[in-house]
Design an enzyme around this catalytic site. Structure first.
Site, PDB file in Angstrom:
ATOM      1  CG  ASP A   1     -16.294  -0.679  11.172  1.00  0.00           C
ATOM      2  OD1 ASP A   1     -15.700  -1.178  12.153  1.00  0.00           O
ATOM      3  OD2 ASP A   1     -17.377  -1.118  10.758  1.00  0.00           O
TER       4      ASP A   1
ATOM      5  CE  LYS B   1      -3.985  -1.023   9.458  1.00  0.00           C
ATOM      6  NZ  LYS B   1      -4.602   0.154  10.141  1.00  0.00           N
TER       7      LYS B   1
ATOM      8  CB  ALA C   1      -0.917   0.003   1.214  1.00  0.00           C
ATOM      9  N   PRO C   2       0.468   2.304  -0.709  1.00  0.00           N
ATOM     10  CG  PRO C   2      -0.779   3.763  -2.025  1.00  0.00           C
ATOM     11  CD  PRO C   2      -0.729   2.379  -1.531  1.00  0.00           C
TER      12      PRO C   2
END
Length: 583
Positions: free
Chosen positions: A370, A335, A314-315
């Protein structure tokens, strides 16, 4: 007969869960009427946790009945078919499917998680779905006129307390409709109102949701209802702008408390009002977060099957606690907790898990994203870029295993992808940059108001949504505000005091004056921030925020712009420039 009995036991477990969900939700209107905000918070937390307890209860009962940890494939194929048959005329069939999946996955190994035994895809094509009309009432101004019809709509919603001045509020409401929604400029006999039967409760507000149907088309709207300082109710705002409505139902807010007999019909109605919202987002918004999780996973599988790109890093600045990757065309990030943390992160994986759960149960006030939590997520190795593959092996090897052509991730969080704030400000024009830095300050203040201390306040830990709203998404250092010790920075500076031994610093110590020094290192950004939020650089502000929480001062955080407020919009912005207020 055994298959039918097991199916009935699972369905009975679902009924117990849904009844508990409904009973908890029914407590919200009375708590709102009594302005018992602590009770609203308690209701919200208990509703989230009861699902897993009912699944465990059902799974344990089945283990006693089934008395085997081995899957009898023939039997459980029959159980699924018997269960599906019982959903044909069920009022909540999609939720019952998800409950079945949850129970089955508690009982058996992941290798059986396929369409023979669980509902990977919904199988409700032959079920008799309840119509959208089951969730709303229609009102016709041609019968009694416009204002009497609006009065009838409001009076038929039982808020359990009276309005301060309903005639005034109706006048302001009609005036706002004429100003905001040109499609409602029709004579009374040329329109119809469709209003959801139950109001939506969250925090200190209640919301009436509906639409105006006329020859010009459909105009969705949300009416905000609050308690006035006098004690009665008042209509605070009208929202007809689609982007504002989507923000109210946004992914960074607590789930609504709303009574519904047919969630699928309610979601269909909301989706007609907000077509850009997915089914997963809408189920989440009305409190069915497990169904939202199911719908999201189906969306994810569909996207994988209809795309060819690879997962990639991810950037943004790599996190020290989370390994983050993404699929470029899919608007989410994935994640995973790293195997090891640097010395600057003096906690372990269990602490991170607890902090993500804290945020899940907490009021997120539109400022905390969320997260969707999954176990044993299967990703095709062919879809993982070589660079990402090597990084995953190096950083999360304890959380993955390779099974043939797949990688299985033991524990995974998924969040809506946003542009990291530190990257956003590098490319934004000056006016936009100032707006988001100002909103960054509001984000901090709004989290503090609900007893959340974000911990690491670096810009890289905040994202910018497509509505240019600043939202926090890195929870590994989140703690309750009241657990911290806010201290003034010594005159001669910390380094000198540490060197001389004249000052000691405990893990919970925070020096707010350092916010600008270490977080806003860019002089231009620092100047913008201090122009709007000089109080955040003063220890007294943080200490007062703690006192407010301890003294149970509950502040209302408006999920819509100040200018939409009927009685406050023309006034000068008050404390926190109008984003927060006490009632």
């Amino acid at each position: 007969m055994q298959a039918q009995h097991l199916a009935e036991q699972i369905l009975s477990g679902f009924q117990n869960h849904y009844l508990a969900f409904v009973q908890i939700t029914k407590l919200a209107p009375i708590a709102f009427a009594n302005q018992n905000w602590g009770e609203i918070e308690r209701i919200s937390k208990s509703r989230i946790s009861q699902y897993d307890s009912k699944v465990d209860e059902t799974a344990n009962k089945l283990m006693q009945l089934y008395q085997s940890t081995q899957l009898n494939e023939t039997l459980w194929y029959q159980v699924k078919q018997a269960y599906l048959e019982r959903l044909t005329f069920h009022p909540q069939p999609e939720l019952a499917e998800t409950f079945y999946n949850s129970v089955f996955c508690r009982l058996f190994h992941r290798r059986y998680y396929n369409s023979d035994f669980i509902f990977v895809e919904t199988q409700l094509a032959n079920a008799t779905s309840l119509p959208v009309e089951a969730e709303y009432r229609s009102y016709f101004p041609v019968v009694n006129g416009l204002k009497p019809t609006i009065r009838k709509i409001i009076e038929q919603i039982d808020f359990h307390c009276n309005f301060e001045d309903l005639d005034r509020d109706i006048r302001l409401l009609v005036k706002a409709f004429l100003k905001q929604a040109p499609n409602t400029h029709h004579q009374a006999h040329l329109m119809r109102f469709d209003i959801l039967s139950a109001p939506f409760y969250r925090n200190k507000g209640a919301y009436i949701v509906g639409r105006v149907v006329s020859k010009s088309g459909v105009q969705p709207f949300i009416i905000s209802v609050l308690h006035a300082k006098s004690g009665g109710l008042l209509i605070d705002a009208l929202l007809t702008n689609s982007s504002q409505m989507r923000v109210i139902f946004g992914f960074a807010r607590a789930y609504f408390l709303v009574e519904t007999h047919a969630p699928s019909a309610l979601v269909k109605f909301l989706n007609q009002l907000m077509p850009n919202k997915t089914k997963a987002e809408l189920y989440n918004a009305i409190g069915f977060h497990k169904q939202g999780k199911t719908e999201f996973y189906r969306e994810f599988l569909h996207h994988l099957a209809n795309s060819e790109e690879q997962f990639e890093v991810a950037p943004g600045t790599p996190g020290m606690v989370m390994m983050v990757f993404t699929l470029p065309s899919f608007p989410y990030v994935f994640k995973v907790i790293r195997d090891k943390f640097p010395e600057s992160k003096p906690f372990n994986k269990s602490t991170v898990l607890e902090r993500y759960q804290l945020v899940k149960r907490h009021d997120r006030v539109g400022r905390m994203a969320d997260t969707i939590e999954y176990s044993d997520v299967v990703l095709p190795l062919a879809r993982i870029s070589p660079e990402l593959y090597q990084l995953l092996l190096a950083s999360i090897s304890q959380s993955i295993r390779i099974e043939g052509e797949n990688m299985v991730i033991k524990h995974l969080y998924i969040e809506r992808r946003m542009t990291p704030l530190n990257l956003f400000v590098q490319h934004a024009d000056e006016a936009t940059c100032e707006n988001v830095i100002r909103d960054y300050g509001f984000a901090l203040k709004e989290m503090l108001a609900v007893n959340i201390f974000p911990g690491d306040m670096l810009l890289k830990n905040f994202g910018v949504s497509k509505h240019h709203r600043v939202i926090f998404y890195d929870y590994d250092e989140v703690q309750y505000l009241t657990e911290m010790n806010f201290r003034a920075l010594p005159k001669q500076g910390l380094d000198e005091m540490y060197d001389s031994g004249d000052i000691s610093s405990a893990p919970q110590d925070v020096f707010p004056e350092q916010l600008c020094t270490f977080v806003l290192t860019n002089p231009k950004l620092r100047e913008m921030f201090l122009r709007h939020h000089p109080d955040l650089a003063e220890v007294l502000f943080w200490q007062q925020a703690q006192r407010d929480v301890r003294e149970r001062v509950v502040k209302h955080i408006y999920p819509y712009p100040q200018e939409n407020r009927f009685l406050q919009g023309a006034k000068k912005e008050e404390e926190y420039k109008g984003n927060l207020s006490e009632h």
